[in-house]
Write a protein that holds these residues in place. Structure first.
Motif, PDB file in Angstrom:
ATOM      1  N   THR A  19      -4.360 -27.112   6.552  1.00  0.00           N
ATOM      2  CA  THR A  19      -5.632 -26.742   5.926  1.00  0.00           C
ATOM      3  C   THR A  19      -5.473 -25.773   4.759  1.00  0.00           C
ATOM      4  OG1 THR A  19      -6.808 -27.151   7.998  1.00  0.00           O
ATOM      5  CG2 THR A  19      -7.909 -25.753   6.374  1.00  0.00           C
ATOM      6  N   PRO A  20      -4.684 -24.702   4.866  1.00  0.00           N
ATOM      7  CA  PRO A  20      -4.543 -23.804   3.714  1.00  0.00           C
ATOM      8  C   PRO A  20      -4.001 -24.516   2.476  1.00  0.00           C
ATOM      9  CG  PRO A  20      -3.726 -22.743   5.703  1.00  0.00           C
ATOM     10  CD  PRO A  20      -3.970 -24.171   6.057  1.00  0.00           C
ATOM     11  N   ASP A  21      -3.032 -25.417   2.678  1.00  0.00           N
ATOM     12  CA  ASP A  21      -2.486 -26.160   1.538  1.00  0.00           C
ATOM     13  C   ASP A  21      -3.543 -27.084   0.936  1.00  0.00           C
ATOM     14  OD1 ASP A  21      -0.040 -24.953   1.917  1.00  0.00           O
ATOM     15  OD2 ASP A  21       0.792 -26.599   3.094  1.00  0.00           O
ATOM     16  N   ALA A  22      -4.316 -27.747   1.799  1.00  0.00           N
ATOM     17  CA  ALA A  22      -5.369 -28.638   1.315  1.00  0.00           C
ATOM     18  C   ALA A  22      -6.426 -27.857   0.545  1.00  0.00           C
ATOM     19  CB  ALA A  22      -6.012 -29.388   2.483  1.00  0.00           C
ATOM     20  N   ILE A  23      -6.793 -26.695   1.058  1.00  0.00           N
ATOM     21  CA  ILE A  23      -7.773 -25.858   0.355  1.00  0.00           C
ATOM     22  C   ILE A  23      -7.246 -25.467  -1.022  1.00  0.00           C
ATOM     23  CG2 ILE A  23      -8.845 -23.570   0.361  1.00  0.00           C
ATOM     24  CD1 ILE A  23      -9.245 -23.886   3.371  1.00  0.00           C
ATOM     25  N   ALA A  24      -5.965 -25.118  -1.091  1.00  0.00           N
ATOM     26  CA  ALA A  24      -5.377 -24.748  -2.384  1.00  0.00           C
ATOM     27  C   ALA A  24      -5.394 -25.933  -3.345  1.00  0.00           C
ATOM     28  CB  ALA A  24      -3.950 -24.250  -2.177  1.00  0.00           C
ATOM     29  N   THR A  25      -5.091 -27.117  -2.838  1.00  0.00           N
ATOM     30  CA  THR A  25      -5.068 -28.318  -3.687  1.00  0.00           C
ATOM     31  C   THR A  25      -6.457 -28.627  -4.236  1.00  0.00           C
ATOM     32  OG1 THR A  25      -3.179 -29.269  -2.503  1.00  0.00           O
ATOM     33  CG2 THR A  25      -4.573 -30.794  -3.745  1.00  0.00           C
ATOM     34  N   PHE A  26      -7.466 -28.646  -3.364  1.00  0.00           N
ATOM     35  CA  PHE A  26      -8.821 -28.968  -3.805  1.00  0.00           C
ATOM     36  C   PHE A  26      -9.400 -27.863  -4.696  1.00  0.00           C
ATOM     37  CE2 PHE A  26      -8.934 -31.705   0.147  1.00  0.00           C
ATOM     38  CZ  PHE A  26      -8.852 -32.889  -0.549  1.00  0.00           C
ATOM     39  N   THR A  27      -9.048 -26.608  -4.398  1.00  0.00           N
ATOM     40  CA  THR A  27      -9.533 -25.501  -5.230  1.00  0.00           C
ATOM     41  C   THR A  27      -9.022 -25.642  -6.654  1.00  0.00           C
ATOM     42  OG1 THR A  27      -9.675 -23.986  -3.339  1.00  0.00           O
ATOM     43  CG2 THR A  27      -9.553 -23.003  -5.532  1.00  0.00           C
ATOM     44  N   LYS A  28      -7.737 -25.967  -6.799  1.00  0.00           N
ATOM     45  CA  LYS A  28      -7.165 -26.131  -8.139  1.00  0.00           C
ATOM     46  C   LYS A  28      -7.808 -27.309  -8.866  1.00  0.00           C
ATOM     47  CE  LYS A  28      -4.150 -24.555 -11.140  1.00  0.00           C
ATOM     48  NZ  LYS A  28      -4.537 -25.348 -12.305  1.00  0.00           N
TER      49      LYS A  28
END
Length: 353
Positions: free
Chosen positions: A78-87
């Protein structure tokens, strides 16, 4: 009640964002298809490795970056996915889908204020995005449940709060049994985005579920720089000349949008048109003008146009392929029109319908 989930059609890959102006469309399609197939087969490490390999050469590709976020979500990262979508929201603020997927991830972690903020951004980006509106309603319901529960903790004798909380819990229970309708993909070439991350196991059984993920726009072939809308064999569902007049009005609207003719574009909307969300007509027109005139190049292509006419009202449904600068997005579009004098005017529009 859960945020709307996007399910994978049996014969299609995940819905992804599409970028124009990239070489070798067939090669790209194969790359996306390979990654999507690995994902659907549950081979998440292989899918992620292939996505990373592709992005090593094309790090700005929004379609593969979105797909990578899907893989990370399905892998529980989840943290990696959040970072990807945020960018993605930072690099492509015009797209509502990354905001919507962020909301799902935040809601799954119980961070409903963050989910609300992300969904409000999705709706601001595309006020007619129905899934984001549905998800925002779910988030508000969850926030209301938390507020009512807190009120009862502070004042257990408050008889006005108990029926409200019971009503929300009954709504949650009914929704859990029937299931929330999945967000529909935006076009026949689109598969659904990944399911929302499940809430933590420690969440109370009566808690409202997290909101649902919105479907991402489909990958569309790179549009040519031509400004004219190019319909492909429109098929009217109503007999008579009325449907042809509606078709002509829709194509004229698309052509005005493509050529950044703001007079023709805004003039296609009737005085009864109610902008989605809470915007005034004036604010909506100013926002549309800023978004359209600010683009170097726009192409809007209409295909699979179907029209139904009932007296002086009509409904037009079609696939819309929108290309602007380095962005290419395909979606389903519905326009509701009313005849005013000799002209058909748009009074309502929605995406994904």
């Amino acid at each position: 009640m859960t945020l709307a989930r996007n399910r994978l059609p049996k014969t299609l890959g995940l819905a992804v964002l599409a970028a124009a102006l990239l070489a070798s469309p067939l090669v790209r399609a194969d790359e996306y298809g390979d990654v999507s197939q690995l994902l659907r087969s549950g081979k998440l490490p292989e899918a992620l490795a292939k996505a990373d390999q592709y992005l090593a050469g094309k790090p700005k590709d929004p379609q593969m970056r979105f797909l990578k976020g899907v893989i990370q979500t399905e892998s529980g990262r989840t943290p990696d996915a959040i970072a990807t979508f945020t960018k993605l929201t930072e690099d492509y603020p015009e797209l509502p889908e990354p905001y919507n997927n962020l909301a799902v991830l935040h809601a799954g972690a119980g961070q409903f204020d963050k989910a609300r903020a992300a969904l409000e951004m999705a709706i601001r980006t595309n006020p007619s995005y129905a899934t984001a509106h549905e998800n925002l309603g779910d988030v508000y319901a969850k926030l209301a449940s938390q507020a009512y529960s807190r009120a009862l903790q502070l004042d257990s004798g408050n008889t006005a709060v108990q029926p409200k909380l019971a009503l929300i819990r009954e709504l949650f229970s009914t929704t859990a049994k029937s299931g929330v309708a999945a967000a529909r993909p935006a076009g026949t070439a689109v598969a659904a985005a990944p399911a929302a991350a499940r809430p933590p196991a420690t969440a109370p059984a009566t808690a409202a579920p997290a909101p649902a993920v919105a479907a991402a726009p489909s990958a569309a072939p790179a549009a040519t720089p031509s400004a004219a809308a190019a319909p492909s064999a429109p098929a009217a569902t109503a007999a008579g000349g009325g449907s042809k007049d509606v078709e002509a009005a829709v194509l004229a609207w698309a052509a005005a949008w493509s050529s950044k003719d703001m007079g023709g574009y805004l003039g296609a909307y009737g005085k009864e048109f109610d902008p989605p969300g809470s915007q005034s007509r004036r604010d909506w027109e100013e926002e549309r003008r800023a978004r359209i005139v600010g683009k170097n190049r726009i192409a809007v292509r209409v295909s699979d146009l179907q029209v139904s006419v009932n007296g002086n009202r009509a409904v037009a449904r079609f696939k819309q392929a929108y290309s602007a600068d380095a962005l290419n997005v395909s979606s389903r579009k519905t326009l509701e029109l009313v005849k005013s004098g000799e002209r058909w005017m748009i009074v309502r529009e929605s995406t994904g319908a």
